[in-house]
Design a protein around this motif. Structure first.
Motif, short mmCIF file in Angstrom:
data_model
loop_
_atom_site.label_atom_id
_atom_site.label_comp_id
_atom_site.label_asym_id
_atom_site.label_seq_id
_atom_site.Cartn_x
_atom_site.Cartn_y
_atom_site.Cartn_z
N ALA A 163 18.24 7.77 -21.56
CA ALA A 163 16.93 7.56 -22.14
C ALA A 163 15.76 8.61 -21.81
CB ALA A 163 16.32 6.11 -21.36
N ALA A 164 16.08 9.13 -20.54
CA ALA A 164 15.21 10.24 -19.98
C ALA A 164 15.41 11.53 -20.74
CB ALA A 164 15.38 10.22 -18.51
N LEU A 165 16.57 11.59 -21.13
CA LEU A 165 16.94 12.73 -21.86
C LEU A 165 16.46 12.87 -23.19
CD1 LEU A 165 18.51 15.49 -22.11
CD2 LEU A 165 20.50 14.06 -22.74
N ALA A 166 16.51 11.64 -24.05
CA ALA A 166 15.84 11.34 -25.23
C ALA A 166 14.31 11.57 -25.34
CB ALA A 166 16.40 10.34 -25.88
N ARG A 167 13.73 10.99 -24.00
CA ARG A 167 12.34 11.06 -23.95
C ARG A 167 11.90 12.55 -23.74
NH1 ARG A 167 12.21 7.56 -20.35
NH2 ARG A 167 11.97 8.97 -18.49
N ARG A 168 12.54 13.32 -22.93
CA ARG A 168 12.02 14.74 -22.48
C ARG A 168 12.57 15.67 -23.30
NH1 ARG A 168 9.49 13.96 -17.77
NH2 ARG A 168 9.27 16.26 -17.78
N THR A 169 13.33 15.35 -24.44
CA THR A 169 13.83 16.46 -25.23
C THR A 169 12.95 16.40 -26.58
OG1 THR A 169 16.14 16.12 -24.61
CG2 THR A 169 15.61 17.08 -27.01
N ALA A 170 12.40 17.63 -26.82
CA ALA A 170 11.61 17.79 -28.02
C ALA A 170 12.25 17.11 -29.23
CB ALA A 170 11.42 19.59 -28.20
N PRO A 171 11.32 16.85 -30.13
CA PRO A 171 12.06 15.81 -31.47
C PRO A 171 13.00 16.79 -32.25
CG PRO A 171 9.74 15.28 -31.03
CD PRO A 171 10.19 16.47 -30.11
N GLY A 172 12.42 18.17 -32.17
CA GLY A 172 13.43 18.93 -32.99
C GLY A 172 14.72 19.31 -32.49
N GLN A 173 14.86 18.99 -31.22
CA GLN A 173 16.25 19.19 -30.48
C GLN A 173 17.07 17.92 -30.50
OE1 GLN A 173 17.31 22.22 -29.88
NE2 GLN A 173 15.56 23.04 -31.24
N HIS A 174 16.64 16.79 -30.95
CA HIS A 174 17.29 15.44 -30.71
C HIS A 174 18.80 15.65 -31.53
CE1 HIS A 174 14.23 12.32 -29.56
NE2 HIS A 174 13.92 13.40 -28.88
#
Length: 213
Positions: A163-174
């Protein structure tokens, strides 16, 4: 698993103590991996270690894995957003070994290339070689570094919950998130690393103090 909250400053001091205590009786240079997704800021931690190590009398060389990626023709062969290619193909392990890690083996030349390829232009950086003296420390940061049989003397994994990884990753890098899920499942970096730091909020890290594997 048990964790100990720690300030970023204290974490850097603790890691510097751990690195400086590694044996260099044979004149070896120490190779340290700071492994983590961009969201965990491994480069910032590596940078924070430079001055504490120099204060402990250890010369330091910084290297980032992003400067040792494969040519675009290889890493983008399956498209610009292929998670399996990101996991398997992006890092140019052979060049990293030849130009950075192997020369720091005991008895090696100590001559390393700080950067190899500019990921933006896909061209050589034309960097000059640097010769590291005995007892120097190489700090290499980047994602997905463990489980590749790369020779390190100390490995530090910066872990985030999904969850933290998804939250802190820029949308363009999801699109990279499945690669990190695969890395966690197949490689278990927290189990492989010598030290694991929880970085769900990099401003408030926590050192894992219990069994990691």
């Amino acid at each position: 698993m048990p964790v100990q909250p720690i300030s970023p400053e204290r974490l850097a001091e603790l890691l510097a103590d751990r690195i400086a205590a590694l044996p260099v009786d044979d004149g070896r240079r120490i190779r340290v991996a700071l492994d983590g997704a961009d969201a965990a800021r491994p480069g910032e931690l590596a940078d924070a270690l430079v001055e504490p190590l120099r204060l402990r009398g250890r010369p330091v060389q910084r290297v980032s894995a992003v400067d040792f990626l494969q040519a675009a023709s290889i890493r983008l062969e399956y498209g610009h957003q292929d998670a399996d290619a990101f996991h398997d193909l992006w890092l140019d392990e052979r060049t990293l070994l030849r130009e950075v890690l192997d020369p720091l083996e005991p008895g090696g030349s100590g001559r390393v290339l700080p950067t190899f390829r500019d990921p933006a232009t896909d061209r050589s950086t034309r960097a000059a070689y640097v010769t590291l003296p005995p007892d120097a420390v190489l700090l290499l940061d980047g994602p997905l570094l463990l489980g590749r049989w790369l020779p390190f003397d100390l490995t530090v994994h910066l872990a985030l919950t999904p969850a933290a990884l998804a939250r802190r990753t820029a949308p363009g890098q999801h699109w990279t998130l499945p690669a990190f899920a695969r890395y966690a499942e197949e490689t278990d970096p927290a189990g492989l690393a010598d030290l694991t730091v929880r970085c769900d909020d990099p401003r408030h890290p926590a050192l894992v103090t219990g069994p990691q594997g």
